[in-house]
Design a protein around this motif. Structure first.
Motif: not given
Length: 366
Positions: A225-233, A343-358
């Motif tokens: 799902l983490r792979l499929l979501i970025p193409e449609n979010i 990947t630095t400790p303290g980075v919030r999950s949602i912004p990390r998900f967006r930035e790494l996907s893009l």
């Protein structure tokens, strides 16, 4: 809008009624096809035979049973939101429970308990009289009553998913992804089955050497799902989410409703992990320290590499030196400033998900 106005607005979208119903009435609803208990959930809700026996014991000893929550669909059929395992146990005990293929499951045989040691070996109907419920016991069982809370069809359409998620997380033994699997089944069973087929792709599994515990928690399914979501979010709307699990839940529901081309997705998915496993074997998502691959699978590496390769797979496959190119890109990833920052400790999950996907999409573009 004030707090009270928000409460009033949301509460007005939920219509519910509470009934006390006999087990006999619930049996009839199930037998007549007027109640959907989602037999597919049996792979998720794993009650032992002893846990099932304890429920039957509670009913026979007049111990209160938690309420059953159902949602009424447009046809009037009750969709069970909470209480699947309780109802399944009751129906299995009386010998009418069917699996997801419509086949009868073996009737439940009770076990010995502290209060009722004579339960050992007892069934609803048994050729041996001493191991069978008597007519009186059967009538008592069927006349026992349970509270049923019905979410009416006029309620907000998202109510049943919200309710299911809330009732089956927190103190539950289910992982977030197991609850998410149930949400997929409730929303679009075909999509759930498609995700399970992707999850079972041999190269995908081989790229992800994970512990038995994480496998039991359906971690690989979450990664699909983490792979499929970025193409449609819609990335502009992710600020609406306060929790990463919430993002995965709601974006999964959105995928269930989206018009997806399963054939294209399957082909890209298979090509992606065939390439990754062919080049890296089980090291595809392990950190490269400049000399070798170390440690466990990194979620951040998966998000960047899998999404990037998946999005650009056709162009990558056209490269004559694709294996060498991909090896260089993956090994160099761990010294990239964007990856390090996320990947630095303290980075919030949602912004990390967006930035790494893009970032993955751009980084792995030939």
């Amino acid at each position: 809008m004030s707090l009270q106005e928000e409460i009033t607005a949301r509460a007005s979208k939920i219509y519910r009624e509470t009934y006390q119903m006999s087990i006999g009435e619930l049996i009839n609803l199930y037998r007549d096809g007027e109640m959907d208990i989602h037999p597919e959930f049996q792979r998720v809700f794993r009650w032992s035979e002893y846990q099932k026996t304890k429920l039957i014991e509670s009913i026979m000893l007049n111990i209160p049973i938690p309420s059953i929550f159902v949602s009424q669909n447009d046809d009037g059929v009750w969709d069970v939101i909470d209480g699947v395992q309780r109802l399944s146990t009751i129906f299995q005990f009386v010998g009418i429970l069917k699996d997801e293929n419509g086949e009868d499951l073996p009737a439940l045989t009770l076990q010995k308990t502290d209060y009722l040691p004579s339960f050992a070996g007892v069934q609803w109907n048994n050729e041996i009289p001493e191991l069978s419920f008597t007519k009186e016991q059967q009538l008592f069982f069927k006349r026992a009553r349970m509270d049923v809370i019905i979410m009416k069809k006029e309620s907000d359409p998202t109510t049943k998913y919200e309710l299911f998620q809330r009732l089956n997380t927190g103190g539950s033994l289910l992982s977030d992804q197991e609850v998410r699997n149930c949400l997929m089944i409730m929303t679009n069973k075909s999509f759930y089955e498609f995700v399970m087929r992707l999850d079972s792709e041999e190269n995908f599994k081989n790229c992800l050497p994970i512990s038995d515990r994480r496998a039991d928690e359906q971690y690989r399914t979450e990664l699909v799902l983490r792979l499929l979501i970025p193409e449609n979010i819609d990335w502009e709307k992710i600020t609406d989410y306060t929790d990463f699990a919430e993002l995965l839940d709601k974006e999964t529901i959105a995928l269930c409703s989206a018009k997806l081309d399963y054939d294209i997705i399957r082909d890209k998915f298979a090509a992606t992990f065939s390439l990754l496993y062919g080049v890296f074997e089980e090291n595809a998502f392990k950190k490269y320290n400049g000399k070798k691959y170390i440690g466990p699978v990194m979620a951040a590496a998966f998000q960047t590499i899998a999404v990037g390769v998946y999005k650009n797979i056709q162009e990558i496959l056209q490269l004559k030196d694709r294996n060498e190119w991909l090896t260089y890109k993956v090994q160099s990833l761990y010294s990239e400033e964007t990856f390090i920052r996320n990947t630095t400790p303290g980075v919030r999950s949602i912004p990390r998900f967006r930035e790494l996907s893009l970032f993955g999409d751009e980084y792995f573009r030939p």
